[in-house]
Design a protein around this motif. Structure first.
Motif, PDB file in Angstrom:
ATOM      1  N   SER A  88      29.855  43.247  36.343  1.00 21.07           N
ATOM      2  CA  SER A  88      30.573  42.601  35.233  1.00 21.07           C
ATOM      3  C   SER A  88      31.353  41.378  35.699  1.00 21.07           C
ATOM      4  O   SER A  88      32.111  40.799  34.932  1.00 21.07           O
ATOM      5  CB  SER A  88      31.534  43.604  34.580  1.00 21.07           C
ATOM      6  OG  SER A  88      30.847  44.724  34.078  1.00 21.07           O
ATOM      7  N   ARG A  89      31.172  41.016  36.957  1.00 23.62           N
ATOM      8  CA  ARG A  89      31.854  39.861  37.559  1.00 23.62           C
ATOM      9  C   ARG A  89      33.378  40.001  37.499  1.00 23.62           C
ATOM     10  O   ARG A  89      34.116  39.025  37.295  1.00 23.62           O
ATOM     11  CB  ARG A  89      31.405  38.553  36.901  1.00 23.62           C
ATOM     12  CG  ARG A  89      29.933  38.242  37.185  1.00 23.62           C
ATOM     13  CD  ARG A  89      29.475  36.992  36.454  1.00 23.62           C
ATOM     14  NE  ARG A  89      30.233  35.804  36.802  1.00 23.62           N
ATOM     15  CZ  ARG A  89      30.085  35.108  37.929  1.00 23.62           C
ATOM     16  NH1 ARG A  89      29.204  35.494  38.834  1.00 23.62           N
ATOM     17  NH2 ARG A  89      30.807  34.020  38.153  1.00 23.62           N
ATOM     18  N   ILE A  90      33.850  41.237  37.683  1.00 21.75           N
ATOM     19  CA  ILE A  90      35.283  41.502  37.787  1.00 21.75           C
ATOM     20  C   ILE A  90      35.602  41.676  39.267  1.00 21.75           C
ATOM     21  O   ILE A  90      35.117  42.619  39.897  1.00 21.75           O
ATOM     22  CB  ILE A  90      35.681  42.774  37.008  1.00 21.75           C
ATOM     23  CG1 ILE A  90      35.361  42.622  35.524  1.00 21.75           C
ATOM     24  CG2 ILE A  90      37.168  43.078  37.211  1.00 21.75           C
ATOM     25  CD1 ILE A  90      35.560  43.890  34.718  1.00 21.75           C
ATOM     26  N   PRO A  91      36.373  40.786  39.866  1.00 26.39           N
ATOM     27  CA  PRO A  91      36.657  40.862  41.301  1.00 26.39           C
ATOM     28  C   PRO A  91      37.354  42.171  41.689  1.00 26.39           C
ATOM     29  O   PRO A  91      38.218  42.664  40.959  1.00 26.39           O
ATOM     30  CB  PRO A  91      37.573  39.662  41.543  1.00 26.39           C
ATOM     31  CG  PRO A  91      37.292  38.727  40.417  1.00 26.39           C
ATOM     32  CD  PRO A  91      36.987  39.604  39.232  1.00 26.39           C
ATOM     33  N   GLU A 130      46.981  38.099  46.621  1.00 26.71           N
ATOM     34  CA  GLU A 130      46.597  36.711  46.847  1.00 26.71           C
ATOM     35  C   GLU A 130      45.084  36.574  46.973  1.00 26.71           C
ATOM     36  O   GLU A 130      44.482  35.629  46.453  1.00 26.71           O
ATOM     37  CB  GLU A 130      47.276  36.182  48.113  1.00 26.71           C
ATOM     38  CG  GLU A 130      48.776  35.987  47.958  1.00 26.71           C
ATOM     39  CD  GLU A 130      49.456  35.573  49.250  1.00 26.71           C
ATOM     40  OE1 GLU A 130      50.608  35.093  49.191  1.00 26.71           O
ATOM     41  OE2 GLU A 130      48.838  35.746  50.331  1.00 26.71           O
ATOM     42  N   MET A 131      44.466  37.536  47.662  1.00 31.03           N
ATOM     43  CA  MET A 131      43.010  37.515  47.820  1.00 31.03           C
ATOM     44  C   MET A 131      42.320  37.704  46.469  1.00 31.03           C
ATOM     45  O   MET A 131      41.305  37.066  46.174  1.00 31.03           O
ATOM     46  CB  MET A 131      42.583  38.617  48.791  1.00 31.03           C
ATOM     47  CG  MET A 131      41.140  38.530  49.240  1.00 31.03           C
ATOM     48  SD  MET A 131      40.707  39.798  50.478  1.00 31.03           S
ATOM     49  CE  MET A 131      41.528  39.139  51.936  1.00 31.03           C
ATOM     50  N   LEU A 132      42.899  38.572  45.627  1.00 32.19           N
ATOM     51  CA  LEU A 132      42.324  38.804  44.300  1.00 32.19           C
ATOM     52  C   LEU A 132      42.398  37.532  43.457  1.00 32.19           C
ATOM     53  O   LEU A 132      41.413  37.154  42.801  1.00 32.19           O
ATOM     54  CB  LEU A 132      43.063  39.940  43.592  1.00 32.19           C
ATOM     55  CG  LEU A 132      42.561  40.272  42.181  1.00 32.19           C
ATOM     56  CD1 LEU A 132      41.132  40.794  42.227  1.00 32.19           C
ATOM     57  CD2 LEU A 132      43.475  41.282  41.508  1.00 32.19           C
ATOM     58  N   LEU A 133      43.539  36.861  43.460  1.00 31.68           N
ATOM     59  CA  LEU A 133      43.685  35.631  42.684  1.00 31.68           C
ATOM     60  C   LEU A 133      42.704  34.559  43.153  1.00 31.68           C
ATOM     61  O   LEU A 133      42.113  33.842  42.341  1.00 31.68           O
ATOM     62  CB  LEU A 133      45.116  35.106  42.793  1.00 31.68           C
ATOM     63  CG  LEU A 133      46.205  35.953  42.118  1.00 31.68           C
ATOM     64  CD1 LEU A 133      47.573  35.368  42.401  1.00 31.68           C
ATOM     65  CD2 LEU A 133      45.968  36.057  40.617  1.00 31.68           C
ATOM     66  N   ASP A 153      30.229  33.399  47.801  1.00 28.48           N
ATOM     67  CA  ASP A 153      29.356  34.478  48.264  1.00 28.48           C
ATOM     68  C   ASP A 153      29.937  35.265  49.440  1.00 28.48           C
ATOM     69  O   ASP A 153      29.741  36.460  49.552  1.00 28.48           O
ATOM     70  CB  ASP A 153      27.983  33.916  48.683  1.00 28.48           C
ATOM     71  CG  ASP A 153      27.205  33.387  47.491  1.00 28.48           C
ATOM     72  OD1 ASP A 153      27.407  33.933  46.394  1.00 28.48           O
ATOM     73  OD2 ASP A 153      26.425  32.439  47.654  1.00 28.48           O
ATOM     74  N   ILE A 154      30.640  34.592  50.335  1.00 23.84           N
ATOM     75  CA  ILE A 154      31.121  35.240  51.562  1.00 23.84           C
ATOM     76  C   ILE A 154      32.328  36.122  51.257  1.00 23.84           C
ATOM     77  O   ILE A 154      33.318  35.663  50.679  1.00 23.84           O
ATOM     78  CB  ILE A 154      31.487  34.181  52.615  1.00 23.84           C
ATOM     79  CG1 ILE A 154      30.273  33.301  52.926  1.00 23.84           C
ATOM     80  CG2 ILE A 154      32.012  34.849  53.885  1.00 23.84           C
ATOM     81  CD1 ILE A 154      30.581  32.134  53.833  1.00 23.84           C
ATOM     82  N   SER A 155      32.239  37.399  51.652  1.00 16.16           N
ATOM     83  CA  SER A 155      33.358  38.304  51.426  1.00 16.16           C
ATOM     84  C   SER A 155      34.439  38.078  52.482  1.00 16.16           C
ATOM     85  O   SER A 155      34.171  37.615  53.590  1.00 16.16           O
ATOM     86  CB  SER A 155      32.889  39.762  51.460  1.00 16.16           C
ATOM     87  OG  SER A 155      32.330  40.074  52.716  1.00 16.16           O
ATOM     88  N   ARG A 165      39.609  32.888  40.902  1.00 12.54           N
ATOM     89  CA  ARG A 165      39.405  31.449  40.737  1.00 12.54           C
ATOM     90  C   ARG A 165      38.060  30.980  41.295  1.00 12.54           C
ATOM     91  O   ARG A 165      37.564  29.926  40.919  1.00 12.54           O
ATOM     92  CB  ARG A 165      40.541  30.696  41.445  1.00 12.54           C
ATOM     93  CG  ARG A 165      41.916  30.964  40.833  1.00 12.54           C
ATOM     94  CD  ARG A 165      43.003  30.233  41.613  1.00 12.54           C
ATOM     95  NE  ARG A 165      44.336  30.610  41.130  1.00 12.54           N
ATOM     96  CZ  ARG A 165      45.288  31.120  41.902  1.00 12.54           C
ATOM     97  NH1 ARG A 165      45.075  31.311  43.189  1.00 12.54           N
ATOM     98  NH2 ARG A 165      46.470  31.427  41.392  1.00 12.54           N
ATOM     99  N   ASN A 166      37.493  31.753  42.233  1.00  9.88           N
ATOM    100  CA  ASN A 166      36.225  31.369  42.869  1.00  9.88           C
ATOM    101  C   ASN A 166      35.241  32.531  42.840  1.00  9.88           C
ATOM    102  O   ASN A 166      34.868  33.071  43.881  1.00  9.88           O
ATOM    103  CB  ASN A 166      36.471  30.928  44.319  1.00  9.88           C
ATOM    104  CG  ASN A 166      37.407  29.752  44.427  1.00  9.88           C
ATOM    105  OD1 ASN A 166      37.011  28.619  44.211  1.00  9.88           O
ATOM    106  ND2 ASN A 166      38.664  30.020  44.756  1.00  9.88           N
ATOM    107  N   LYS A 167      34.853  32.925  41.629  1.00 11.34           N
ATOM    108  CA  LYS A 167      33.971  34.076  41.478  1.00 11.34           C
ATOM    109  C   LYS A 167      32.595  33.865  42.104  1.00 11.34           C
ATOM    110  O   LYS A 167      31.896  34.825  42.425  1.00 11.34           O
ATOM    111  CB  LYS A 167      33.807  34.424  39.993  1.00 11.34           C
ATOM    112  CG  LYS A 167      35.049  35.018  39.361  1.00 11.34           C
ATOM    113  CD  LYS A 167      34.779  35.462  37.938  1.00 11.34           C
ATOM    114  CE  LYS A 167      36.021  36.093  37.317  1.00 11.34           C
ATOM    115  NZ  LYS A 167      35.785  36.567  35.934  1.00 11.34           N
TER     116      LYS A 167
END
Length: 337
Positions: A140-143, A304-307, A316-318, A311-313
């Motif tokens: 669902s493209r939810i981080p 901070e990582m979630l925000l 690709d790199i985790s 912003r950058n869904k």
């Protein structure tokens, strides 16, 4: 009062009431005033959840933790809140009590509410049902940010503590104080923190030529009761270990409950080292040596990582962040007897 009641009293459709509540500019001023007058007259408070269901997502961040009563996780949530509050976002917190079924239910409810992102400390790192729920967030493209605990074969962003290095650092201090018979109360070995802290303990012993004995290993579950039960077992041994490494704050509290009942003290009767701080012991004058990371920072970094991911869904790199631990030597590590 429901939205339909507002619509009836205003003489407009439910859809029009919804548009007024959501600030739609394509509503006539006269109609808007009429609806707002009824809302004010009847003190109507619209459901935020109901409003959110009409949108693709909302301004809410989900946070799922295994034990909010544990100061460790409440401090972590404080760090998350500190960051999220500054972004005009809301936080919805779910407590799972470390039960998979509660976690799955929480995740399903968060999915239905179309949250903007999720920070989660998972109950288990290997069960398939739980992972499939998190996969639904990804689809669902939810981080999603994993914090403190990992999931096997996951490529999700994560923030962890250096549990291996921290445990190694703490047990090494016990060894430097001439302890060789060192017991451990581990966390659940199904979890990454439980396994990694146990690994750090074993590494410290092995590298100092001390045998890792099965009789000194007690598997706990990160809860107070397991620290108490294993504490009674350790303290009742005919040949008692000279030191014990307790793998988290809650089990340390349980261990000190057992010590109190048996009228024993540290370091006079047994040296004690805890992973995580236990501030409440200061009230009783117990100077406990601990190894810990800033749990508030754990929350701050995960938020901070979630925000950044929101912003950058399409990135690709985790990302993976490991927070280092600090050793606080206060005297309970000494060898007296």
């Amino acid at each position: 009062m429901k939205m339909s009641d507002i619509a009836e009293k205003s003489g407009v459709s439910i859809a029009t009431v919804s548009r007024v509540i959501n600030g739609d500019k394509n509503v006539k001023d006269s109609t808007r005033e009429k609806v707002l007058k009824v809302i004010e007259e009847y003190n109507y408070t619209p459901s935020a959840i109901a409003r959110n269901l009409s949108k693709k997502d909302n301004n809410t961040i989900g946070v799922v933790v295994p034990d909010i009563s544990n100061p460790y996780f409440s401090e972590m949530v404080e760090g998350i809140s500190e960051v999220i509050d500054g972004e005009n976002l809301n936080i919805l917190i779910y407590n799972t009590n470390d039960r998979i079924e509660k976690e799955q239910k929480s995740l399903q409810m968060l999915l239905e509410q179309r949250i903007k992102g999720l920070v989660i400390t998972v109950t288990s790192e290997s069960y398939e049902n739980g992972k499939s729920y998190l996969d639904k967030f990804v689809k669902s493209r939810i981080p999603v940010i994993l914090v403190d605990r990992d999931i096997k074969d996951s490529s999700m962003d994560c923030v962890f503590i250096d549990n291996i290095g921290g445990a190694y650092k703490g047990v090494s201090v016990l060894i430097e104080n001439d302890h060789k018979n060192i017991a451990i109360i581990t966390g659940p070995l199904k979890s990454k923190p439980g396994r990694d802290r146990f690994r750090g303990y074993k590494n410290a012993l092995s590298e100092n030529g001390i045998e890792v004995t099965e009789g000194n290993i007690y598997e706990g579950d990160f809860q107070v009761e397991s620290g108490y039960i294993h504490g009674k077992e350790i303290l009742s041994r005919k040949i008692r270990p000279t030191a014990v490494f307790v793998s988290n704050n809650q089990m340390t509290l349980g261990f000190f409950k057992a010590m109190n009942e048996m009228k024993l003290s540290t370091p006079e009767d047994i040296a004690v080292l805890s992973f995580d701080r236990v501030e409440i012991l200061d009230i009783f004058g117990i100077k406990l040596t601990t190894v810990s990371a800033s749990v508030k920072e754990l929350g701050v970094r995960s938020a901070e990582m979630l925000l950044e991911r929101i912003r950058n869904k399409d990135k690709d790199i985790s990302q993976k962040m490991i927070l280092q631990t600090v050793l606080d030597i206060r005297g309970s590590e000494k060898k007296v007897r």
